[in-house]
Motif scaffolding. Sequence first.
Motif, PDB file in Angstrom:
ATOM      1  N   ARG A 266      33.921  -5.785  11.734  1.00  0.00           N
ATOM      2  CA  ARG A 266      35.025  -6.631  12.195  1.00  0.00           C
ATOM      3  C   ARG A 266      34.597  -7.397  13.446  1.00  0.00           C
ATOM      4  NH1 ARG A 266      40.842  -5.632  11.805  1.00  0.00           N
ATOM      5  NH2 ARG A 266      40.277  -3.556  11.099  1.00  0.00           N
TER       6      ARG A 266
ATOM      7  N   HIS B 224      34.207   3.355   6.564  1.00  0.00           N
ATOM      8  CA  HIS B 224      35.238   3.099   5.568  1.00  0.00           C
ATOM      9  C   HIS B 224      34.984   4.075   4.421  1.00  0.00           C
ATOM     10  CE1 HIS B 224      37.536   0.735   2.575  1.00  0.00           C
ATOM     11  NE2 HIS B 224      38.242   0.400   3.620  1.00  0.00           N
TER      12      HIS B 224
ATOM     13  N   CYS C 241      31.799  -6.923  -2.070  1.00  0.00           N
ATOM     14  CA  CYS C 241      32.169  -6.925  -0.660  1.00  0.00           C
ATOM     15  C   CYS C 241      33.463  -7.727  -0.535  1.00  0.00           C
ATOM     16  CB  CYS C 241      31.068  -7.479   0.229  1.00  0.00           C
ATOM     17  SG  CYS C 241      30.748  -9.236   0.095  1.00  0.00           S
ATOM     18  N   ARG C 242      34.264  -7.359   0.444  1.00  0.00           N
ATOM     19  CA  ARG C 242      35.549  -8.034   0.656  1.00  0.00           C
ATOM     20  C   ARG C 242      35.539  -8.701   2.024  1.00  0.00           C
ATOM     21  NH1 ARG C 242      40.671  -7.887  -1.244  1.00  0.00           N
ATOM     22  NH2 ARG C 242      40.167  -6.197  -2.675  1.00  0.00           N
TER      23      ARG C 242
ATOM     24  N   SER D 229      36.717  -9.687   8.954  1.00  0.00           N
ATOM     25  CA  SER D 229      36.193  -8.396   8.526  1.00  0.00           C
ATOM     26  C   SER D 229      35.470  -8.541   7.204  1.00  0.00           C
ATOM     27  CB  SER D 229      37.331  -7.383   8.338  1.00  0.00           C
ATOM     28  OG  SER D 229      37.995  -7.136   9.551  1.00  0.00           O
TER      29      SER D 229
ATOM     30  N   SER E  51      42.398 -12.471   1.869  1.00  0.00           N
ATOM     31  CA  SER E  51      41.161 -11.766   1.544  1.00  0.00           C
ATOM     32  C   SER E  51      40.628 -12.254   0.215  1.00  0.00           C
ATOM     33  CB  SER E  51      41.381 -10.256   1.510  1.00  0.00           C
ATOM     34  OG  SER E  51      42.218  -9.897   0.438  1.00  0.00           O
TER      35      SER E  51
ATOM     36  N   LYS F 294      31.473   0.663   4.871  1.00  0.00           N
ATOM     37  CA  LYS F 294      31.808   0.315   6.254  1.00  0.00           C
ATOM     38  C   LYS F 294      32.627  -0.967   6.289  1.00  0.00           C
ATOM     39  CE  LYS F 294      27.641  -2.386   7.210  1.00  0.00           C
ATOM     40  NZ  LYS F 294      27.108  -2.274   5.849  1.00  0.00           N
ATOM     41  N   ARG F 295      33.231  -1.183   7.456  1.00  0.00           N
ATOM     42  CA  ARG F 295      33.948  -2.421   7.746  1.00  0.00           C
ATOM     43  C   ARG F 295      33.332  -2.986   9.014  1.00  0.00           C
ATOM     44  NH1 ARG F 295      40.087  -3.291   7.179  1.00  0.00           N
ATOM     45  NH2 ARG F 295      40.293  -5.426   7.907  1.00  0.00           N
TER      46      ARG F 295
ATOM     47  N   LEU G  67      34.002  -5.843   4.361  1.00  0.00           N
ATOM     48  CA  LEU G  67      33.884  -4.459   3.907  1.00  0.00           C
ATOM     49  C   LEU G  67      32.861  -4.420   2.795  1.00  0.00           C
ATOM     50  CD1 LEU G  67      37.111  -5.117   4.535  1.00  0.00           C
ATOM     51  CD2 LEU G  67      37.236  -2.684   4.098  1.00  0.00           C
TER      52      LEU G  67
END
Length: 147
Positions: free
Chosen positions: A140, A133, A80-81, A94, A19, A137-138, A96
């Motif tokens: 995916r 989340h 963001c991730r 994904s 990540s 949100k996530r 997030l």
Amino acid sequence: MADAITAERAAPASLLTASVVYDAAPHGDAMASARAFTADFLAAAPAARPVPVEDEHVELAQLVVSELVTNAVRHASGLCRLVLELSRDALDISVLDREPAAPVLRGHDPGRIGQHGVEIVVAVCESLVVEPHPEGKRVRARLSLLR
């Protein structure tokens, strides 16, 4: 991009996970960096799975990552991730972010300029799921790595 990139062995369903966190402000750099991060991650795949990821799948993964990170950077504030989870047959991508609203699938319109990102992701992926989340949100997407 944050200084820390994590890569670790994951739960049995995933062979490899990585990540990275991006700041939404300088979005031009985030997309290029996310594409490079994805290519580097998939280049390391032979250490975790019996065969390398084919170039076609690397390119599709970079396209999906670019579209999802672009949405997060353009429509959410803050960080963001991007999370990549490699399994034997698929790559889960994904993103997030802090915006609770789900991306909108606008449908096919060849006359529309832009706003085709979700449409592209849906076309090339097995699935696209938006999950609430705690901080937003996530999103995916599952990209098959099978022929």
